[in-house]
Write a protein that holds these residues in place. Structure first.
Motif, PDB file in Angstrom:
ATOM      1  N   PRO A   1       0.819  -1.206   0.000  1.00  0.00           N
ATOM      2  CA  PRO A   1       0.000   0.000   0.000  1.00  0.00           C
ATOM      3  C   PRO A   1       0.861   1.268   0.000  1.00  0.00           C
ATOM      4  CG  PRO A   1       0.134  -0.869   2.224  1.00  0.00           C
ATOM      5  CD  PRO A   1       0.896  -1.837   1.351  1.00  0.00           C
ATOM      6  N   VAL A   2       0.351   2.301  -0.652  1.00  0.00           N
ATOM      7  CA  VAL A   2       1.065   3.578  -0.716  1.00  0.00           C
ATOM      8  C   VAL A   2       0.641   4.416   0.484  1.00  0.00           C
ATOM      9  CG1 VAL A   2       1.565   5.623  -2.076  1.00  0.00           C
ATOM     10  CG2 VAL A   2       1.082   3.448  -3.231  1.00  0.00           C
ATOM     11  N   ALA A   3       1.554   4.625   1.405  1.00  0.00           N
ATOM     12  CA  ALA A   3       1.221   5.358   2.637  1.00  0.00           C
ATOM     13  C   ALA A   3       1.194   6.855   2.413  1.00  0.00           C
ATOM     14  CB  ALA A   3       2.217   5.001   3.732  1.00  0.00           C
ATOM     15  N   ASP A   4       2.035   7.344   1.493  1.00  0.00           N
ATOM     16  CA  ASP A   4       2.167   8.797   1.306  1.00  0.00           C
ATOM     17  C   ASP A   4       2.483   9.076  -0.160  1.00  0.00           C
ATOM     18  OD1 ASP A   4       2.623  11.499   1.469  1.00  0.00           O
ATOM     19  OD2 ASP A   4       4.474  11.330   2.658  1.00  0.00           O
ATOM     20  N   TRP A   5       1.619   9.819  -0.837  1.00  0.00           N
ATOM     21  CA  TRP A   5       1.812  10.138  -2.245  1.00  0.00           C
ATOM     22  C   TRP A   5       2.700  11.373  -2.448  1.00  0.00           C
ATOM     23  CZ3 TRP A   5       0.539   7.090  -6.224  1.00  0.00           C
ATOM     24  CH2 TRP A   5      -0.441   6.100  -6.029  1.00  0.00           C
TER      25      TRP A   5
ATOM     26  N   ALA B   1      -8.858   1.363  -5.871  1.00  0.00           N
ATOM     27  CA  ALA B   1      -9.626   2.609  -5.910  1.00  0.00           C
ATOM     28  C   ALA B   1      -9.344   3.514  -4.719  1.00  0.00           C
ATOM     29  CB  ALA B   1     -11.123   2.291  -5.984  1.00  0.00           C
ATOM     30  N   ALA B   2      -9.281   2.945  -3.525  1.00  0.00           N
ATOM     31  CA  ALA B   2      -9.081   3.767  -2.336  1.00  0.00           C
ATOM     32  C   ALA B   2      -7.752   4.508  -2.403  1.00  0.00           C
ATOM     33  CB  ALA B   2      -9.150   2.893  -1.084  1.00  0.00           C
ATOM     34  N   GLU B   3      -6.717   3.849  -2.935  1.00  0.00           N
ATOM     35  CA  GLU B   3      -5.416   4.508  -3.027  1.00  0.00           C
ATOM     36  C   GLU B   3      -5.392   5.553  -4.139  1.00  0.00           C
ATOM     37  OE1 GLU B   3      -2.068   1.905  -2.856  1.00  0.00           O
ATOM     38  OE2 GLU B   3      -2.478   1.615  -0.726  1.00  0.00           O
ATOM     39  N   LEU B   4      -6.115   5.295  -5.222  1.00  0.00           N
ATOM     40  CA  LEU B   4      -6.201   6.297  -6.276  1.00  0.00           C
ATOM     41  C   LEU B   4      -6.991   7.518  -5.804  1.00  0.00           C
ATOM     42  CD1 LEU B   4      -6.745   3.990  -9.365  1.00  0.00           C
ATOM     43  CD2 LEU B   4      -4.685   5.279  -8.784  1.00  0.00           C
ATOM     44  N   ALA B   5      -7.992   7.294  -4.952  1.00  0.00           N
ATOM     45  CA  ALA B   5      -8.731   8.427  -4.372  1.00  0.00           C
ATOM     46  C   ALA B   5      -7.806   9.260  -3.498  1.00  0.00           C
ATOM     47  CB  ALA B   5      -9.926   7.916  -3.564  1.00  0.00           C
ATOM     48  N   SER B   6      -6.950   8.587  -2.733  1.00  0.00           N
ATOM     49  CA  SER B   6      -5.979   9.299  -1.902  1.00  0.00           C
ATOM     50  C   SER B   6      -5.008  10.093  -2.767  1.00  0.00           C
ATOM     51  CB  SER B   6      -5.220   8.294  -1.027  1.00  0.00           C
ATOM     52  OG  SER B   6      -4.215   8.929  -0.276  1.00  0.00           O
ATOM     53  N   PHE B   7      -4.568   9.483  -3.880  1.00  0.00           N
ATOM     54  CA  PHE B   7      -3.694  10.207  -4.804  1.00  0.00           C
ATOM     55  C   PHE B   7      -4.387  11.461  -5.336  1.00  0.00           C
ATOM     56  CE2 PHE B   7      -2.803  11.194  -9.247  1.00  0.00           C
ATOM     57  CZ  PHE B   7      -1.465  11.540  -9.175  1.00  0.00           C
ATOM     58  N   ALA B   8      -5.642  11.318  -5.774  1.00  0.00           N
ATOM     59  CA  ALA B   8      -6.372  12.452  -6.342  1.00  0.00           C
ATOM     60  C   ALA B   8      -6.476  13.596  -5.349  1.00  0.00           C
ATOM     61  CB  ALA B   8      -7.766  12.001  -6.789  1.00  0.00           C
ATOM     62  N   GLN B   9      -6.768  13.265  -4.092  1.00  0.00           N
ATOM     63  CA  GLN B   9      -6.901  14.312  -3.072  1.00  0.00           C
ATOM     64  C   GLN B   9      -5.574  15.031  -2.833  1.00  0.00           C
ATOM     65  OE1 GLN B   9      -8.593  11.794   0.009  1.00  0.00           O
ATOM     66  NE2 GLN B   9     -10.603  12.741  -0.260  1.00  0.00           N
ATOM     67  N   SER B  10      -4.475  14.283  -2.890  1.00  0.00           N
ATOM     68  CA  SER B  10      -3.162  14.903  -2.701  1.00  0.00           C
ATOM     69  C   SER B  10      -2.736  15.690  -3.940  1.00  0.00           C
ATOM     70  CB  SER B  10      -2.112  13.827  -2.392  1.00  0.00           C
ATOM     71  OG  SER B  10      -2.424  13.145  -1.191  1.00  0.00           O
ATOM     72  N   TYR B  11      -3.006  15.121  -5.110  1.00  0.00           N
ATOM     73  CA  TYR B  11      -2.538  15.724  -6.357  1.00  0.00           C
ATOM     74  C   TYR B  11      -3.179  17.088  -6.605  1.00  0.00           C
ATOM     75  CZ  TYR B  11      -1.569  16.380 -11.322  1.00  0.00           C
ATOM     76  OH  TYR B  11      -1.158  16.900 -12.512  1.00  0.00           O
TER      77      TYR B  11
END
Length: 418
Positions: free
Chosen positions: A221-225, A247-257
């Protein structure tokens, strides 16, 4: 001289009855059983497998409401499956085979061969959405052993080749990329590695239209993008491909990006946003991201009717991939079972090879060495000859088809950071 005693009579009668029971066909009223391995817990795959089961269940209920198949009702047998171990995969498939199912319908196995080998021991028809070139290679390597195993979509390689084709088509339609470099962020499982290599090969074959940018590794899992986004900004490529499927990790990426984006870049999130969690978790941050699937629910009359019926039964965010492919798979089986005995596995397999079925996700054909459909526009120029490689963009909070042009609902919009 032989004398028929009462004991001889009873023994002979019992043997006759037993032999008749073995050779007698199933009663016409017996249900037709479909085995559906379904991951119900674990870190990956649960949403996709639930989508598939929902689509399967919808099809079963519709078919039964219309009288079943030649008067026989369809029933599902559902067992939990551990997708991350070969032992867990074998246990689930073995359980269903031992229950006497007439077909196996599975969204995907992360470790394909154990599942395929269990099905092959009995010849039970097995339809799956592995999206895996490795699965197709197995079928091709031993066509007799795997004769009744069918992949209901094309290989993952087309995520790469098809994405580069999409970029070229968008440029021809008027999109002006900030530069021709493509930055790939790749996860480490075999599936995403195959997609990354196919993308790199398509870029290399583009004759300079596209240039390979950096290839950055991530590990689930990606802890920090944050470090990944910093690498994206330093490379400043016109196109970014996040080759990851959770999906959950891509959602986290989108929020950070969106807090610190690469200005002007087109960002493609591969397949994962199809899972309901992406929109649910990303919220407003999802707007503008592009993603694709080599199989998905169309937005034509047939596809929209399915979407409406699905959302009436399962309110909330709808998955755009395995919902429709699970539904189509049961309808393929039902169509075949109308003409051949479900217990005659080889006859069923031969009928599947000969079928052309237009479902909510396009046209399914299996008459080739790999026993898998064809992809439009990647393998055919006929939009009705295969399954469209659909490219979506999140527009106004909803998944909207933007490619191919024959299937699109809207044109691509500039994302907020573009």
């Amino acid at each position: 001289m032989f004398t028929l005693t009462r004991r001889h009579f009873l023994m002979t009668s019992a043997a006759t009855v037993a032999a008749a029971a073995i050779s007698a066909p199933a009663f016409a009223t017996d249900p037709i059983l479909i085995g559906v391995p379904t991951a119900q817990s674990g870190p990956v795959g649960v949403a996709d497998q639930a989508d598939w089961l929902n689509g399967v269940t919808m099809a079963v209920k519709e078919i039964n409401a219309a009288g079943g198949v030649n008067g026989r009702m369809l029933e599902t047998r559902v067992v939990d499956i551990d997708l991350l171990t070969p032992e867990g995969t074998v246990a689930a498939f073995q359980s269903l085979v031992e229950q006497g199912v007439q077909a196996l319908a599975h969204s995907f196995a992360i470790i394909p061969q154990p599942a395929m080998d269990v099905a092959a021991t009995t010849g039970v028809p097995y339809l799956h959405g592995n999206t895996s070139q490795a699965s197709l290679d197995l079928v091709k390597s031993d066509p007799q052993k795997y004769r009744n195993i069918f992949q209901i979509d094309v290989a993952e390689t087309y995520y790469g080749a098809g994405f580069v084709k999409f970029l070229s088509n968008q440029k021809a339609a008027g999109w002006v990329p900030k530069n021709n470099k493509v930055h790939i962020v790749q996860e480490q499982i075999g599936y995403t590695q195959v997609i990354s290599k196919a993308t790199q090969a398509a870029i290399a074959a583009s004759g300079g239209e596209w240039e390979q940018g950096p290839v950055t590794d991530i590990q689930f899992p990606v802890a920090d993008w944050t470090p990944i986004i910093q690498a994206l900004k330093e490379a400043d490529c016109g196109t970014i491909m996040i080759d990851h499927w959770v999906a959950a990790e891509l959602a986290s990426f989108a929020q950070s990006y969106v807090l610190d984006p690469v200005p002007g870049a087109l960002v493609y999130l591969q397949y994962g946003p199809s899972q309901p969690e992406f929109l649910d978790l990303a919220g407003d941050a999802a707007e503008g991201f592009v993603w694709g699937s080599v199989i998905g629910v169309y937005a034509d009359e047939k596809g929209m009717a399915f979407r409406e019926a699905y959302q009436a039964k399962y309110p909330g965010t709808m998955g755009m991939v395995y919902t429709g492919s699970g539904y189509d798979t049961v309808n393929i089986l039902a169509e075949v079972w109308k003409t051949v005995d479900p217990a005659d596995f080889d006859a069923v397999g031969a009928a599947i090879k000969a079928i052309s079925h237009r479902g909510v996700c396009g046209t399914y054909t299996f008459g080739n060495a790999e026993q898998t459909p064809v992809s439009y526009p990647n393998m055919t120029d006929d939009p009705e000859a295969g399954q469209a490689h659909l490219i979506f963009q999140v527009q106004d909070g909803a998944h909207t088809i933007i490619s191919p042009s024959t299937h699109k609902q809207a044109d691509m919009r500039p994302a907020p950071w573009m």
